[in-house]
Design an enzyme around this catalytic site. Structure first.
Site, mmCIF file in Angstrom:
data_model
loop_
_atom_site.group_PDB
_atom_site.id
_atom_site.type_symbol
_atom_site.label_atom_id
_atom_site.label_comp_id
_atom_site.label_asym_id
_atom_site.label_seq_id
_atom_site.Cartn_x
_atom_site.Cartn_y
_atom_site.Cartn_z
ATOM 1 N N HIS A 22 10.599 6.219 -5.824
ATOM 2 C CA HIS A 22 11.637 5.674 -6.730
ATOM 3 C C HIS A 22 12.902 6.484 -7.054
ATOM 4 O O HIS A 22 13.950 5.955 -7.632
ATOM 5 C CB HIS A 22 11.150 5.288 -7.813
ATOM 6 C CG HIS A 22 9.343 4.256 -7.672
ATOM 7 N ND1 HIS A 22 8.205 4.378 -8.481
ATOM 8 C CD2 HIS A 22 8.896 3.844 -6.855
ATOM 9 C CE1 HIS A 22 7.424 3.665 -8.421
ATOM 10 N NE2 HIS A 22 7.608 2.814 -7.621
ATOM 11 N N SER A 64 6.804 8.992 -6.954
ATOM 12 C CA SER A 64 7.947 9.333 -7.831
ATOM 13 C C SER A 64 9.132 9.106 -6.854
ATOM 14 O O SER A 64 10.308 8.566 -6.799
ATOM 15 C CB SER A 64 8.122 10.311 -8.935
ATOM 16 O OG SER A 64 6.998 10.976 -9.036
ATOM 17 N N GLU A 68 -10.320 -2.636 -6.992
ATOM 18 C CA GLU A 68 -9.314 -2.182 -5.936
ATOM 19 C C GLU A 68 -9.706 -3.522 -5.656
ATOM 20 O O GLU A 68 -10.236 -3.182 -5.136
ATOM 21 C CB GLU A 68 -8.660 -0.890 -5.463
ATOM 22 C CG GLU A 68 -8.184 -0.525 -4.127
ATOM 23 C CD GLU A 68 -6.768 -0.850 -4.227
ATOM 24 O OE1 GLU A 68 -6.769 -0.406 -5.525
ATOM 25 O OE2 GLU A 68 -6.394 -1.566 -4.158
#
Lengths: 397, 397, 397, 397
Positions: A74, A71, A246
């Site tokens: 972002h 975050s 993954e």
């Protein structure tokens, strides 16, 4: 004279899109719940700011380690219209950084250490929840602090930890004391900075997902920090097989060190088929969606639930995403399955249990792939827009 | 000489579609798990058949009441290619009817009445689970009989109750004795025939949905038998507001008699908006999808969860449907919500609790809108293909 | 000039017994966690005191109704050495009264109504939790406010409601708005004063006891306010038979009006025998010990658990008592039973659910057997030392 | 000609005490629920008996390993009046031995392997539940097979495994297949014989005790087989500190190898004090009473719950004992604690999870301290009346 310190701060311009209306918690020009609708032209700066002072119920903490979170990336990243990517609660300018550990320097007389139920004296080693739940709204009163209706967030609308000192309310702090017997000092602070992201995973699989019983199998989709931490937590809870899906080899390898028994590369293998093969046709008890691509991952999970004979599977959706999942009710019916959403990390005894689990051997250090100094934080936040090799980059202070 | 009796039996031709393969429980020419892929040209006939005799662990029951279920209709209904609609376990020819009550006529010495833990003596008034769970497979051993891997079903692949007598294993029978203090005899048998469908609703909202606490609000989508029974069950569990969404006025009225406080007509009103209005912006604790149109209903439920402030809502999907629901993980995350699927009615103490709830006043008789004789069963099964006025049609014997 | 008002206040002398030591929350001369070890010569006085003013996060409430609780009686009652009976947290002098309802008169700008998540405007009708949990200690952070480590209590160490006005933090208030559609105004305030004691019962049987499923039977031992409220709550939750054991006919009659189906007089009848008789040999799902005589009541409960065939019974101990219960582990083993303790009423959504249950018809007014004026409070507190006829005496303001 | 084999069988004389009455499951001269009231002059003999043949739903198993259990000792041990010590279900003469593993030799066509849901073919490696729950009574139908009302028990009233072959119903068998990847063949059978006692511990702490979350602390009182197995299970479930209270050094050492982090010698140390010291004043989440001396152990546990700050502790009573525990309700109230009883090992997915936990590394072999041949079983059963050095003695066949 006021003491000063360096801080990594995010600035942006308040320029709401036409459809934006000030909401309940929004403050015109300062703060919004819908960051990507309002803030334009984000800029990370290293600035001199005053060292804050603790008010009632507050504590001044000297930061020792702080990880970079997605975050952070972002918030500092602009889209084509120069609005920030991060869609949530934000109040700029703001010092970034919320995955922190540090040392209590000074505390208000009414600021208590939850671990001892005694006032802080200074010198305590602590980490912090990122969510400053209010403790008074209906969700908080009912016991659901992750859904606080008057939330503040460290490093989003309250000054964070990419700096030397920060002030926090006592209620969000947890002692790292029990880590000190097992780990050297510098590792205690690094582990301390890992408690928050590990707690997001713990909250997702243990609190929201209901956990597992020893001997159950689990599937983790996505080897980001939350998915990787979930591998460690579920192995710790007794999973017979932790299956991690993954594609990146480096991430998969960290997963293996943290507890994953089996790696599936979803770009080269069929997830459903491999899960059924590894579990002898049974499927898993928990499936964690931690990729952010639920529209891609959910159908494969659902197929494994459908074809597997395991009943009572829980599909936990922890990654945030707008995309719809195409859910077949019949699968949930026939397999007695359920889907739950998970957010947050606070409450439910999660932080102290994560710390005790680390103190008794759940070592999360393999997640930290790079250590940096404060000056290097901005460039690393930018670098993480594109980098897929690093897992957790941690600023050591 | 062997005694005979009349029975309403379904015949169909074994004519598998090209893509059909015999599965684990399938028996060539006789039985399949995938009815609509195999059976053609269904015909309901009233035939003379021998009165059966109880084998070990079995009981002979004289039928007193038996309701018609939607699956009876779909087994006897052909699609454009003349295959039956019903997609599940079927073995024809078979006597239909599984919502039954009756009197024990004869019992094997090792056939026990669960209510007393004593051998059946004859004369007991009982109802029956429709699901003949095996009691030995992994799901049964683990405590999940609704997911038995070796299931038989009364009136689907085992002769059912649209006849005078049937033989059943003791384990599926439950005493109606406690109803006799409150209700006249004929009502006891009618209520007894309602225990099975009521238990489907009880299993959905109480066992699978986790139930509610007194003072919670609930939303039931769909006023078919399961939705209506759920109104009664949740009102009984202390719902402050039972909100029923149902367009047909006659069904809505039955809902009201059973416990619905508020009716929403989803064809004329906006479900989300009305739910939020009636609950003062809170939304509900349980949402039951009982329409069979989840692709239509789910988005409205999700919107109510999103906009309502209630946390921990459970969306229970009980109606069977192929359609995908477009699920937004973020809604489940922000509202701490979950989606569960529900099937079956067995286990978990459900049947005896439904009977005790009826015995203490939960009167389900308003659901029976028509009573018929055995001879009238076939025409009523046909009539229900199109009729929307009747709720439960019950054959009295 | 400062406004004044009349208040019923308790005075006592700080005279610690020799073995008393100041504890963590004790303040010399002012406040202790161990009332009966410290306070001597209690006196109830009606005094003139200033009308308080709300500080940050606080609300000024005009009291409309307040019930007398047994702890009010015990705080004002001296033993042979003139120490008060009440053993818990106390800080004198203190205005008594904690079962309150009233109207918001004035509120700090940051004082919020949890029900709307908006600031209080004045005019709201509210009731209050008695427990001022801190919202910051470990139990509060983990979601267990009834076990707050830094608790204050209204009417014990914080001025209470036997007066015209009191100041309370917003976090302990709950709107009575939803009661206003069903009940006339004066009844709303009386019911509002009943929310706290009803919540003690609700917390005991629903939150701590795990509640019941519709159709279960329950046994309530003791027809004091908590036992009686439990009758109403469990009937509301769908109990088939609420069995109340209470020797006083008047209390038993209130129990009947609130939801008890069967009354046992434990002085004349054998509790175990009658419970087994009324439940057809099954026993009950919940047994509530609400007499304060666990050494007498527990053996009878245990015998019913042992002889009854019900599994998973929960024995909830809610009445406070020093006496040991002689517990046979084998009974808990054979019947899969458990014993839990219950204290408090806060958290877990209990208060708002109790209000909604009342708003939808759970009428607790039969518990109020006498209404008095403020002047009459002291004499009634004294009278209740010996009186066994009144249930709840409520002061109307 | 019928094949024969050697078997260790217990004989005793049917000589009921005066107060004995035939109960529901008793068969005059053959079988009783109250062994110590009926059977006199027990004698263990090695006899030639016919190899049994599997009936419907049954399987013939060649025994490979079988452990001696304390109940084997007590069945063969006479009190001063020459009645057997063992108080429970018994039917003599009976081949002893119920902690078994072996190979399927022959199976009825309708005998299924739960693990695959396919008929047994022969050659499967399996272990067995000791409890032959009926699958039809009310507890079985409700999902509580450990409380079956028509139970049979292997080696108590049904011929057991101290012999070459035995016949068992399919429903009690569980595949050992998943152990074969990790362990050599002979260890698979030894581990297989440990699944039953380990499941008793797993059922106690995980199913009945509700388990723990990673990072919790636990206290195990008593290092008998169940207590020791509980150490392994709870460590596997993520316990930060497994504290074992056990005076015998050899037992304590086994505990350490299985997962105990801390040993308390309750004869030399104060249990409460040490638990609080090791847990930094918090106490534990689960306390397991596995000593059989609850009157001694319970007060120390209760004191730790009272003085520790941990909320929601569960005290699990698994050892069978007549003695009363003096329980203070206030402790359960203040600490939000509970007491549960645990019995049995069946159902709830316990057996397959124990096997998977072993297959993924929970190695229970340290519990086996002695291996013997069939001929040596009688003398070892006698030896165990007094011996305290051996933990599990296992007969290898």
């Amino acid at each position: 004279m006021e003491k000063e310190m360096k801080a990594v701060r995010l600035h942006a311009e308040w320029d709401p899109k036409p459809d934006f209306k000030l909401g309940f918690k929004d403050v015109d020009g300062c703060q919004t719940y819908l960051g990507s609708k309002v803030w334009r032209n984000p800029q990370i700066k290293i600035e001199q700011v005053p060292v804050p002072k603790p008010g009632p119920g507050q504590v001044l903490i000297q930061v020792k380690a702080c990880g970079i979170c997605g975050s952070d990336v972002h918030m500092a990243q602009a889209d084509d219209d120069n609005y920030i990517w991060y869609p949530g609660l934000t109040g700029f300018p703001c010092t970034l950084g919320h995955e922190l550990s540090g040392i209590v320097v000074e505390a208000a007389p009414d600021a208590y250490d939850k671990t001892t139920n005694r006032p802080f004296k200074g010198g305590e080693w602590v980490c912090a929840e990122e969510m400053l739940w209010c403790g008074s709204c209906k969700p908080c009163a009912d016991g659901w602090p992750n859904h606080c209706e008057r939330l503040d967030e460290i490093g989003f609308n309250v000054d964070g930890a990419f700096t030397d000192y920060l002030v926090l309310p006592d209620r969000c702090l947890w002692s790292l004391n029990s880590l000190r017997d097992r780990y050297p000092d510098e590792e205690v602070f690094k582990l301390g900075s890992m408690v928050e992201p590990t707690s997001v995973a713990y909250n997702a699989v243990v609190e929201r997902g209901g956990g597992i019983r020893p001997g159950d199998d689990v599937v983790i989709c996505g080897g980001g920090p939350v998915g990787l931490a979930a591998c460690a937590v579920l192995k710790r809870q007794g999973a017979a097989r932790v299956i991690l899906s993954e594609p990146e080899a480096a991430r998969a390898e960290i997963g293996r060190r943290l507890g994953a028994d089996i790696i599936i590369n979803p770009l080269e293998e069929d997830l459903t088929e491999k899960v059924l093969e590894y579990t002898n046709g049974m499927g898993a008890s928990i499936y964690l969606e931690a990729t952010g691509l639920p529209e891609v991952v959910y159908p494969a999970i659902e197929q494994a639930v459908w074809e597997g004979r395991t009943l009572n599977s829980t599909i936990v959706v922890v990654a945030r995403a707008d995309a719809k999942m195409p859910v077949t009710g019949e699968v949930l019916q026939v397999r007695r399955a359920r889907i739950v959403g998970a957010q947050g990390h606070s409450g439910h005894g999660t932080f102290p249990r994560v710390i005790e689990a680390m103190a008794s051997g759940m070592n999360m250090l393999p997640m930290i792939t790079k250590e940096i100094r404060l000056d290097e934080v901005p460039e690393n936040i930018v670098m993480l827009r594109t980098d897929r090799n690093e897992c957790k980059i941690t600023c050591i202070l």
